[in-house]
Design an enzyme around this catalytic site. Structure first.
Site, PDB file in Angstrom:
ATOM      1  N   LYS A   1       0.843  -1.206   0.000  1.00 16.94           N
ATOM      2  CA  LYS A   1       0.000   0.000   0.000  1.00 16.94           C
ATOM      3  C   LYS A   1       0.870   1.244   0.000  1.00 16.94           C
ATOM      4  O   LYS A   1       0.565   2.244  -0.657  1.00 16.94           O
ATOM      5  CB  LYS A   1      -0.931  -0.009   1.223  1.00 16.94           C
ATOM      6  CG  LYS A   1      -1.787   1.274   1.388  1.00 16.94           C
ATOM      7  CD  LYS A   1      -2.569   1.600   0.122  1.00 16.94           C
ATOM      8  CE  LYS A   1      -3.689   2.594   0.356  1.00 16.94           C
ATOM      9  NZ  LYS A   1      -3.271   3.904   0.844  1.00 16.94           N
TER      10      LYS A   1
ATOM     11  N   HIS B   1       2.112   1.551  -3.462  1.00 13.82           N
ATOM     12  CA  HIS B   1       0.957   2.025  -4.241  1.00 13.82           C
ATOM     13  C   HIS B   1       0.866   3.547  -4.157  1.00 13.82           C
ATOM     14  O   HIS B   1       0.698   4.236  -5.170  1.00 13.82           O
ATOM     15  CB  HIS B   1      -0.321   1.389  -3.691  1.00 13.82           C
ATOM     16  CG  HIS B   1      -1.606   2.015  -4.155  1.00 13.82           C
ATOM     17  ND1 HIS B   1      -2.042   3.244  -3.693  1.00 13.82           N
ATOM     18  CD2 HIS B   1      -2.552   1.597  -5.039  1.00 13.82           C
ATOM     19  CE1 HIS B   1      -3.193   3.547  -4.267  1.00 13.82           C
ATOM     20  NE2 HIS B   1      -3.525   2.561  -5.080  1.00 13.82           N
ATOM     21  N   ASN B   2       0.986   4.081  -2.949  1.00  8.90           N
ATOM     22  CA  ASN B   2       0.886   5.525  -2.772  1.00  8.90           C
ATOM     23  C   ASN B   2       2.060   6.255  -3.407  1.00  8.90           C
ATOM     24  O   ASN B   2       1.912   7.364  -3.923  1.00  8.90           O
ATOM     25  CB  ASN B   2       0.791   5.866  -1.287  1.00  8.90           C
ATOM     26  CG  ASN B   2      -0.575   5.539  -0.717  1.00  8.90           C
ATOM     27  OD1 ASN B   2      -1.325   4.767  -1.293  1.00  8.90           O
ATOM     28  ND2 ASN B   2      -0.892   6.119   0.426  1.00  8.90           N
TER      29      ASN B   2
END
Length: 627
Positions: free
Chosen positions: A350, A353-354
């Site tokens: 995550k 992803h960011n």
């Protein structure tokens, strides 16, 4: 929500008695699994032979079909020994969210005595030992002691399954509220908690419940003890609070009220290293911890986000039906939720992803800047970007078009927004993780530093006066060239992001599946795009997209445009840091003989750090007295 309640346990534990009484109490149909055995199975057991897995498979599938058929009309109770986890998996196939398990637990001596006192039981009591040997006690079932009276067993089951909530959500910020509504819309009975702060946060959960009809069956709390007590065991609680120390404070507040095998799910943007620490700490308390990345923003959380859970696999399987049900679905209608891996791997991807998201946003901002410098207004730019959806569609492209078209009166709203970009730390963490792992995620760093630069607004104004240059619109660029430069940079961005994930996977022995990660990022999340859909297939063959023939062809096709766009930006003082870095990175990563030999010589000169030589295959370390 209709449910099938499976009453399970070894023969002689009282399944049929309890099942019939429960069905009568709830006024729903009752079925005894033994009635559905084929004749061959009954004959085998009557002859004193235990059934094997092949014998059971068809029987289990028959019961699964029965459960699915019943669920179209009503809830029901089915009793079945279901001694192994794989048996239970077959029984609940495609109906996991509608399945509840009740495990009637007793000692061998208790049940042996019961069997011996029965008349006409077709399984001899001597086979009881084989059942205990086979039994794999469920971790996701309501465990009831058969020492209780049948009436008290029914009371216990009714209280735990019918009067308690299946899933708890702690923290009703924007994302927490949207996830609550998502869970409720999918038929789950939930409990919601938000803290009470006099004069600041008062009756948040209760007021939230009254505002949305779908939450009519939800329970609302501002008392932790009552909230935890309202949940079925093992409890499943998702934490939607700010990352950092707040998570630790919440865990400590919850611990006195939790029981062994309860599950906490951290759905915030926590640092993956802290997630591992929390996993290890809670393991000592008998509590499972699942670090879960959630992407999609407020709308995604409501309609279906991309979900990236990690941690203990057995614990994940207990919450899997909930998370998969509320997640977005890919083009094949599969959930954009998958078990990522152990420890904090879910929060790691995550985080990456960011980081990729930072770059995708920056690239679009740079594209808009270039098109503006070419003399187009925002309506015209929006029209140009709209045509790009045919070949480079993405969620971020779509929202950027909407942003450019939004007006207040006759003025574009975006022109009224102060040009200081914020961040919540994940881009910073990604850059730090890249440095720690020795991975050149240069575009993520460029996008992060572009945000940091934007924040120095006053200094930028001052320095603009000192170094002001004449602006021109002589960029001499076509929209096709800008599009191809954009596509080029996006490929490099995705290469770097997945390279970082793969290196972390190798470093920490996570065994991450890049294709599956790309798949759950094809819908629900902020970086969903047609490019991501392409990468799902690419990663089935390689972990390095720059070795894929189709990607190589695209890079070669787009590179000339990328070089021209970057050159024109430099010559005309148009800032395009990520577009520029994409070219520089590809040049660096494809250079056979780099300038690093000069660096090594310098290091050896001033620090005697030694160097390797190409004429002995880099085996030995060498040092030279350079002066």
């Amino acid at each position: 929500m209709k449910k099938v309640i499976f009453i399970m346990g070894v023969s002689g534990c009282g399944k049929s008695t309890v099942g019939k009484l429960l069905a009568q109490e709830l006024d729903i149909p009752f079925f005894d699994g033994d009635d559905f055995h084929p004749e061959a199975n009954i004959k085998k057991m009557s002859n004193g032979q235990p059934l094997n897995d092949d014998d059971r498979q068809g029987w289990l599938e028959t019961l699964n079909d029965l459960a699915k058929k019943q669920l179209t009309e009503n809830s029901c109770v089915i009793v079945c020994s279901a001694l192994k986890q794989k048996y239970r998996d077959t029984l609940s196939l495609h109906i996991k969210t509608e399945t509840k398990w009740v495990y009637l637990s007793g000692s061998f001596d208790q049940i042996f005595e019961r069997l011996n006192s029965r008349d006409n039981h077709f399984m001899p009591s001597e086979l009881l030992k084989s059942q205990f040997d086979t039994l794999e006690e469920p971790k996701d079932a309501l465990r009831v002691d058969i020492g209780l009276t049948p009436e008290n067993i029914i009371k216990t089951i009714k209280h735990e399954l019918m009067n308690t909530s299946e899933f708890g959500l702690f923290g009703l910020g924007v994302m927490g509220k949207s996830l609550c509504r998502n869970l409720a819309n999918n038929g789950f009975k939930i409990a919601m908690f938000n803290r009470h702060v006099d004069g600041v946060e008062v009756d948040v959960a209760k007021n939230f419940k009254t505002n949305y009809p779908e939450l009519s069956e939800a329970s609302a709390f501002d008392d932790i003890s009552a909230f935890v007590a309202s949940l079925q065991t093992p409890r499943k609680i998702m934490l939607m609070v700010n990352a950092g120390k707040t998570i630790d404070f919440v865990i400590e507040d919850l611990l006195p009220h939790l029981s062994k095998n309860d599950i906490l799910i951290d759905g915030g943007n926590s640092n993956y290293l802290k997630t591992k620490e929390r996993c290890d700490y809670l393991k000592t308390k008998g509590i499972h911890f699942i670090g879960t990345g959630v992407s999609g923003g407020e709308e995604g959380a409501l309609k279906g986000p991309s979900i990236m859970p990690s941690g203990d696999l057995d614990a994940y399987n207990n919450v899997k039906p909930f998370l998969e049900k509320i997640s977005a679905k890919d083009k094949n209608n599969l959930p954009c939720c998958t078990y990522v891996g152990p420890e904090g791997s879910g929060h790691f991807i995550k985080m990456v992803h960011n980081g990729v998201e930072y770059v995708e946003m920056q690239l679009l901002a740079e594209v808009v800047t270039i098109l503006e410098a070419s003399g187009q207004n925002l309506d015209q730019i929006a029209d140009v970007l709209d045509t790009w959806k045919a070949t480079a569609d993405s969620y971020l492209l779509e929202i950027t078009i909407d942003i450019l078209r939004k007006k207040e009166g006759n003025e574009w709203l975006v022109k009224k927004i102060l040009d200081k970009a914020g961040n919540k730390g994940t881009g910073n963490w990604t850059t730090i993780a890249s440095a720690e792992l020795g991975v050149p995620s240069t575009l993520i760093a460029s996008a992060l530093f572009a945000r940091y630069t934007s924040f120095y607004k006053d200094e930028r104004i001052q320095l603009n006066n000192n170094f002001k240059t004449e602006t021109t619109s002589d960029l001499n660029l076509s929209t096709t060239e800008i599009l191809e430069a954009y596509q080029f940079a996006r490929i490099i961005n995705h290469y770097q992001g997945f390279k970082l994930i793969n290196e972390a996977s190798n470093k920490f022995s996570w065994d991450l599946n890049l294709s599956e990660i790309a798949r759950i990022w094809t819908n629900g999340c902020i970086i969903r795009s047609t490019l991501m859909e392409t990468l799902v297939e690419v990663f089935k063959e390689t972990t390095n997209i720059l070795t894929n023939p189709e990607v190589i062809t695209s890079i070669k096709k787009y590179k000339a445009s990328a070089k021209k766009v970057v050159s024109q930006c430099v010559l005309n003082d148009v800032t395009a840091s990520c577009l520029c870095e994409s070219i520089q990175f590809l040049n660096g990563i494809t250079t056979v003989n780099s300038s690093a030999n000069i660096i090594q010589a310098q290091r050896d000169y001033f620090g005697a750090h030694t160097y390797k030589r190409i004429d002995d295959d880099g085996v030995k370390s060498h040092h030279t007295n350079w002066n």
